[in-house]
Design a protein around this motif. Structure first.
Motif, short mmCIF file in Angstrom:
data_model
loop_
_atom_site.label_atom_id
_atom_site.label_comp_id
_atom_site.label_asym_id
_atom_site.label_seq_id
_atom_site.Cartn_x
_atom_site.Cartn_y
_atom_site.Cartn_z
N ALA A 1 27.20 -26.01 -19.10
CA ALA A 1 25.78 -25.76 -19.33
C ALA A 1 25.45 -24.28 -19.06
O ALA A 1 24.70 -23.66 -19.83
N ASP A 2 26.04 -23.71 -18.02
CA ASP A 2 25.82 -22.30 -17.72
C ASP A 2 26.30 -21.41 -18.87
O ASP A 2 25.66 -20.42 -19.21
N VAL A 3 27.44 -21.77 -19.43
CA VAL A 3 27.98 -20.99 -20.54
C VAL A 3 27.01 -21.05 -21.72
O VAL A 3 26.72 -20.02 -22.36
N GLN A 4 26.50 -22.25 -21.99
CA GLN A 4 25.56 -22.40 -23.10
C GLN A 4 24.33 -21.51 -22.91
O GLN A 4 23.86 -20.87 -23.85
N VAL A 5 23.85 -21.46 -21.68
CA VAL A 5 22.70 -20.61 -21.38
C VAL A 5 23.04 -19.14 -21.61
O VAL A 5 22.30 -18.39 -22.25
N MET A 6 24.20 -18.73 -21.13
CA MET A 6 24.63 -17.34 -21.31
C MET A 6 24.76 -17.01 -22.80
O MET A 6 24.39 -15.93 -23.24
N LEU A 7 25.29 -17.95 -23.56
CA LEU A 7 25.51 -17.70 -24.99
C LEU A 7 24.18 -17.49 -25.71
O LEU A 7 24.10 -16.68 -26.64
N LYS A 8 23.16 -18.18 -25.25
CA LYS A 8 21.85 -18.04 -25.88
C LYS A 8 21.28 -16.64 -25.65
O LYS A 8 20.45 -16.17 -26.41
N MET A 9 21.75 -16.02 -24.58
CA MET A 9 21.24 -14.68 -24.25
C MET A 9 21.94 -13.58 -25.05
O MET A 9 21.48 -12.46 -25.12
N LEU A 10 23.08 -13.91 -25.63
CA LEU A 10 23.78 -12.90 -26.43
C LEU A 10 23.14 -12.79 -27.80
O LEU A 10 22.43 -13.69 -28.24
N LYS A 11 23.42 -11.69 -28.48
CA LYS A 11 22.82 -11.55 -29.80
C LYS A 11 23.41 -12.58 -30.77
O LYS A 11 24.57 -12.98 -30.65
N GLU A 12 22.59 -12.96 -31.71
CA GLU A 12 22.98 -14.07 -32.58
C GLU A 12 24.15 -13.71 -33.47
O GLU A 12 24.23 -12.61 -34.00
N ARG A 13 25.06 -14.64 -33.63
CA ARG A 13 26.22 -14.42 -34.49
C ARG A 13 26.39 -15.62 -35.40
O ARG A 13 25.90 -16.71 -35.10
N ASP A 14 27.10 -15.42 -36.52
CA ASP A 14 27.36 -16.53 -37.44
C ASP A 14 28.17 -17.62 -36.76
O ASP A 14 27.93 -18.80 -36.92
N TRP A 15 29.18 -17.15 -36.06
CA TRP A 15 30.06 -18.09 -35.36
C TRP A 15 29.53 -18.26 -33.95
O TRP A 15 29.56 -17.33 -33.14
N VAL A 16 29.06 -19.44 -33.66
CA VAL A 16 28.60 -19.71 -32.30
C VAL A 16 29.76 -20.34 -31.53
O VAL A 16 30.25 -21.41 -31.91
N PRO A 17 30.24 -19.66 -30.49
CA PRO A 17 31.42 -20.16 -29.79
C PRO A 17 31.19 -21.55 -29.19
O PRO A 17 30.27 -21.73 -28.41
N PRO A 18 32.00 -22.52 -29.60
CA PRO A 18 31.87 -23.86 -29.03
C PRO A 18 32.35 -23.89 -27.58
O PRO A 18 33.18 -23.06 -27.18
N VAL A 19 31.80 -24.82 -26.83
CA VAL A 19 32.21 -25.00 -25.43
C VAL A 19 32.78 -26.41 -25.32
O VAL A 19 32.10 -27.38 -25.67
N THR A 20 34.02 -26.52 -24.89
CA THR A 20 34.67 -27.83 -24.84
C THR A 20 35.10 -28.17 -23.42
O THR A 20 35.69 -27.33 -22.73
N LEU A 21 34.81 -29.38 -23.01
CA LEU A 21 35.30 -29.87 -21.72
C LEU A 21 36.73 -30.38 -21.92
O LEU A 21 36.98 -31.20 -22.81
#
Ligand SMILES: Nc1nc2c(ncn2[C@@H]2O[C@H](COP(=O)(O)OP(=O)(O)O)[C@@H](O)[C@H]2O)c(=O)[nH]1
Ligand SMILES: [Mg+2]
Length: 311
Positions: free
Chosen positions: A202-222
Motif C-alpha cells: 500500500a505504501d508503494v502504491q501511495v508513493m507511485l501516485k506521487m510520481l509523474k504519470e507514465r504510460d506504464w504504471v509499475p505493478p506491485v505484486t505480493l
C-alpha cells in the motif's frame, strides 16, 4: 577464437563461461569477442533484480528460473556478489545457493565480482549479459548487490527493473531511497508470508501516485519466494513489460538512451586507457621534475599529451 565463439553460440556452457572470463579479465581478445557477439544481441529479455541485501533476491531469482524454464525458455543468470575491497575476490554464496540449477544446460548461472566498481554494475556485467543474449538465452536475470549506486545503475543495462521489497526492514527507508522508485518497472513485495507485506504494498502504491504519470504504471505484486506464491504473476508482468517496450515510443526512447550510455562508457574507457599510457610514459621520463622546476606547466603538458594521443 572462431571455434570458441561458435561453440558458445551453439550453447556449450563451458565455452560461454570461457568467453565471459576472457571479457571479464579484459584480455586482448575481449574487444574482438564483443564485436562478434554484438550483432547477435538484442533478443533476450534483460531483467535486473534489485533490492536490499536479505530481501530474498536470490530466492526469488531461483523461483523465476523455474517459471521461465516451465515455459521452455533458456535462462541466463548473472549474480553480482559483493567483493572484498582487499582481495577483489567474490563471495560465492549466491552461486552455491543457486547451484540446484547449475547442471541444467538451459540454465547458465554466473557469479561476477563487482571488482571495486562503485555499485557493482560494471562494464563486464553488461558484456556478460550481451554474451548470454548472443548465446541464445531468452531471459537474462541480473541480481545486483542491492546497495548504493548499483540499484540505479542497473537501468543502464536492464530492459526491466524489478525492485524487491520486504516487510519489516525499515519500509520507508527501502522505498524512499533516492532514485529507486523511479527506475523500478515492477515491484515485488517478497516475504508476503510474513506480517506487514500488505502495508508495504500500500505504501508503494501511495508513493507511485506521487510520481509523474507514465504510460506504464509499475505493478506491485505480493510474493512469497519461500512458498512460491505470486511468482507466476510476476513472470506474466515481465512479459507484458517486454511487449510494452517492444511496441511503444517509450521503449524505443529507453533503448536509444541505453545505447547512448553504452557508447559513452566504451569511449570513456578507451580514452582513459590511452591517456594513462601516454601519461605514464611522460612520468617515467621524469616530467614531474620538470614541473616542479617550472620548466613546463600542467596545461602545456596536457595539451602536448593530447596532441600525442590524437596522432
Ligand atoms: N519468510 C520468507 N523468507 C524468505 C523469502 N524469500 C527469501 N527468504 C529468506 O530470506 C533470506 C535472504 O534471502 P536471499 O535470497 O539470500 O536474499 P538476497 O540477499 O536479497 O539475495 C534467506 O534466509 C531466505 O530463505 C520469503 O518469501 N519468505
Ligand atoms: Mg543474493
Amino acid at each position: 577464437m572462431e571455434k570458441l565463439l561458435n561453440n558458445a553460440f551453439n550453447g556449450d556452457p563451458r565455452s560461454i563461461g570461457r568467453l565471459i572470463s576472457l571479457v571479464e579479465a579484459d584480455s586482448p581478445s575481449a574487444k574482438e569477442i564483443m564485436k562478434k557477439v554484438y550483432p547477435r544481441t538484442g533478443k533476450a529479455m534483460i531483467i535486473g533484480i534489485t533490492g536490499s541485501p536479505g530481501a530474498g533476491k536470490s530466492t526469488f531469482v531461483d523461483r523465476l528460473i523455474e517459471q521461465f524454464q516451465a515455459e521452455g525458455l533458456r535462462v541466463g543468470v548473472i549474480a553480482i556478489d559483493p567483493s572484498s575491497p582487499f582481495t577483489g575476490g567474490a563471495i560465492l554464496g549466491d552461486r552455491l545457493r543457486m547451484q540446484g540449477h547449475a547442471l541444467n544446460e538451459n540454465v547458465f548461472i554466473r557469479s561476477m565480482g563487482s571488482r571495486g566498481h562503485l555499485g557493482g554494475v560494471s562494464r563486464s556485467t553488461h558484456e556478460a549479459s550481451l554474451i548470454l543474449d548472443a548465446c541464445g538465452f531468452d531471459v537474462v536475470l541480473i541480481e545486483t548487490v542491492g546497495v548504493g549506486q548499483s540499484e540505479v545503475d542497473i537501468i543502464k543495462i536492464a530492459d526491466t527493473v524489478v525492485l524487491v521489497l520486504v516487510p519489516g526492514m525499515g519500509d520507508d527507508v527501502q522505498i524512499m531511497k533516492a532514485g529507486i522508485m523511479e527506475i523500478a518497472d515492477t515491484f515485488v513485495v517478497n516475504k508476503a508470508d510474513r506480517e506487514g507485506a500488505d502495508k508495504v504494498a500500500a505504501d508503494v502504491q501511495v508513493m507511485l501516485k506521487m510520481l509523474k504519470e507514465r504510460d506504464w504504471v509499475p505493478p506491485v505484486t505480493l510474493v512469497s519466494s519461500q512458498n512460491n506464491t505470486g511468482v507466476d504473476e510476476v513472470r506474466k508482468i515481465l512479459h507484458d513489460h517486454w511487449n510494452y517496450l517492444k511496441t511503444t515510443d517509450e521503449g524505443k526512447r529507453r533503448r536509444f538512451l541505453q545505447l547512448e550510455m553504452e557508447v559513452e562508457a566504451i569511449l570513456r574507457g578507451e580514452i582513459s586507457a590511452l591517456t594513462e599510457k601516454v601519461w605514464k610514459k611522460r612520468k617515467d621520463a621524469g616530467v614531474l621534475e620538470d614541473l616542479a622546476a617550472r620548466k613546463t606547466d600542467p596545461y602545456t603538458l596536457a595539451s602536448e599529451m593530447i596532441s600525442q594521443i590524437i596522432k
